[in-house]
Design an enzyme around this catalytic site. Structure first.
Site, short mmCIF file in Angstrom:
data_model
loop_
_atom_site.label_atom_id
_atom_site.label_comp_id
_atom_site.label_asym_id
_atom_site.label_seq_id
_atom_site.Cartn_x
_atom_site.Cartn_y
_atom_site.Cartn_z
N GLY A 38 7.10 8.37 -8.04
CA GLY A 38 5.97 7.47 -7.78
C GLY A 38 4.66 7.82 -8.44
O GLY A 38 3.81 6.95 -8.64
N ASP A 94 1.78 9.11 -5.25
CA ASP A 94 1.35 7.72 -5.25
C ASP A 94 0.67 7.32 -3.94
O ASP A 94 -0.37 6.67 -3.94
CB ASP A 94 2.54 6.77 -5.56
N ASP A 97 1.59 7.96 3.37
CA ASP A 97 1.97 6.98 4.40
C ASP A 97 2.05 7.73 5.73
O ASP A 97 1.04 7.89 6.40
CB ASP A 97 3.30 6.33 3.97
N PHE A 146 3.77 -3.05 2.85
CA PHE A 146 4.61 -2.41 1.85
C PHE A 146 4.10 -2.80 0.47
O PHE A 146 4.11 -3.97 0.10
CB PHE A 146 6.09 -2.76 2.01
N VAL A 147 3.64 -1.81 -0.30
CA VAL A 147 3.00 -2.11 -1.58
C VAL A 147 3.82 -1.60 -2.76
O VAL A 147 4.57 -0.63 -2.64
CB VAL A 147 1.57 -1.51 -1.64
N ARG A 159 7.58 -0.60 -10.55
CA ARG A 159 6.71 0.55 -10.82
C ARG A 159 5.77 0.29 -12.00
O ARG A 159 4.70 0.87 -12.09
CB ARG A 159 7.56 1.78 -11.17
P1 IMP Z 1 5.37 9.44 3.62
O1 IMP Z 1 6.25 10.64 3.52
O2 IMP Z 1 5.68 8.61 4.85
O3 IMP Z 1 3.90 9.72 3.51
O4 IMP Z 1 5.78 8.49 2.45
C1 IMP Z 1 5.46 8.78 1.18
C2 IMP Z 1 6.50 8.26 0.23
O5 IMP Z 1 7.13 7.06 0.72
C3 IMP Z 1 5.80 7.90 -1.03
O6 IMP Z 1 5.91 8.95 -1.97
C4 IMP Z 1 6.51 6.64 -1.46
O7 IMP Z 1 7.58 6.99 -2.31
C5 IMP Z 1 7.10 6.04 -0.22
N1 IMP Z 1 6.29 4.92 0.32
C6 IMP Z 1 5.57 4.89 1.44
N2 IMP Z 1 4.97 3.71 1.61
C7 IMP Z 1 5.30 2.97 0.53
C8 IMP Z 1 4.95 1.63 0.11
O8 IMP Z 1 4.20 0.88 0.75
N3 IMP Z 1 5.49 1.23 -1.07
C9 IMP Z 1 6.30 2.01 -1.83
N4 IMP Z 1 6.64 3.27 -1.47
C10 IMP Z 1 6.14 3.73 -0.30
MG MG Z 2 7.97 8.00 -3.81
#
Ligand code: IMP
Ligand code: MG
Length: 172
Positions: A38, A94, A97, A146-147, A159
Site C-alpha cells: 500500500g 498508506d 485504520d 473504504f477508500v 492502487r
Molecule cells: P489496520 O491494521 O486496521 O490499521 O489496517 C491497515 C491496513 O489495512 C492498511 O495497510 C491497508 O492495507 C488496509 N486498509 C485499511 N483500511 C483500508 C481502506 O479503507 N482501503 C484500503 N485498504 C485499507
Molecule cells: Mg495494505
C-alpha cells in the site's frame, strides 16, 4: 466511487510532510521503510520530497483478509529490511485504520535495534483505533469509509489512481 482527496491536494501535503521530516531528521542517519504494498505510491513521492541523505527499505505485512478491512492473522516479512541497527527509522504506510498493522510492524522493527522508530501514513481513519499507538505523522484524517487509490487497493485493484476515493456499498 466518491472522490475524497484530489491528486493536487495529496501532492501538496506530501511535499509539506517531506519538509517536516527533513527538519526533524537533520544530521541523523535516516532509513525510510515502506510497507508493501500500500505504501508504494506515497513512498516514491515522499522520499523525493525529503532533502536529506537517506536509505530506503521495504517491509511486508500480509494478513488473510476478507473482502474489506476485517483483518485475519498478520504476518510480517522482514527479508527486505536493510540493516537498521543504530539508524533512525521511519515506517511509511498508506493508512492507519485499527492500527493493528502498524503496531505489529513497529514491534518487529523495534527488535532490530533502530536508534529511533516513528511512523508516517497518508490517511488516518477516524474512530477505528484498537491499539495503544497513533501515527507520528499523517497527511489527512478521513471518515470511516473504504477508500482506494494512491496505493490503496480493493482486492489489489485501484492502487494506480492518482486520487483517493471512497467506494460505495454496491462497489464492495
Ligand atoms: P489496520 O491494521 O486496521 O490499521 O489496517 C491497515 C491496513 O489495512 C492498511 O495497510 C491497508 O492495507 C488496509 N486498509 C485499511 N483500511 C483500508 C481502506 O479503507 N482501503 C484500503 N485498504 C485499507
Ligand atoms: Mg495494505
Amino acid at each position: 466511487m466518491k472522490r475524497l482527496i484530489e491528486a493536487d491536494d495529496i501532492s501538496r501535503k506530501v511535499v509539506e510532510l517531506g519538509k517536516q521530516i527533513a527538519i526533524d531528521y537533520r544530521d541523523r542517519p535516516l532509513t525510510i521503510l515502506g510497507v508493501l504494498t500500500g505504501s508504494i505510491v506515497l513512498l516514491s513521492d515522499l522520499i523525493r520530497a525529503i532533502d536529506l541523505p537517506l536509505k530506503v527499505g521495504l517491509i511486508q505485512a500480509s494478513s488473510y483478509r476478507g473482502k474489506t478491512t476485517t483483518a485475519g492473522e498478520l504476518t510480517v516479512n522482514t527479508e527486505l529490511v536493510p540493516d537498521i541497527a543504530d539508524r533512525d527509522v521511519l515506517l511509511v504506510d498508506d493508512i492507519f485504520d485499527t492500527g493493528q498493522t502498524l503496531d505489529a510492524l513497529s514491534n518487529s522493527v523495534g527488535k532490530m535495534n533502530p536508534s529511533s522508530l516513528r511512523s508516517a501514513v497518508l490517511l488516518w481513519k477516524e474512530g477505528r483505533r484498537q491499539v495503544d499507538r497513533t501515527p507520528d505523522y499523517h497527511c489527512f484524517r478521513i471518515p470511516d469509509a473504504f477508500v482506494v487509490g494512491y496505493g490503496l487497493d480493493y482486492n489489489d485493484e485501484y492502487r494506480h489512481l492518482p486520487f483517493v476515493a471512497a467506494l460505495e456499498d454496491d462497489e464492495l
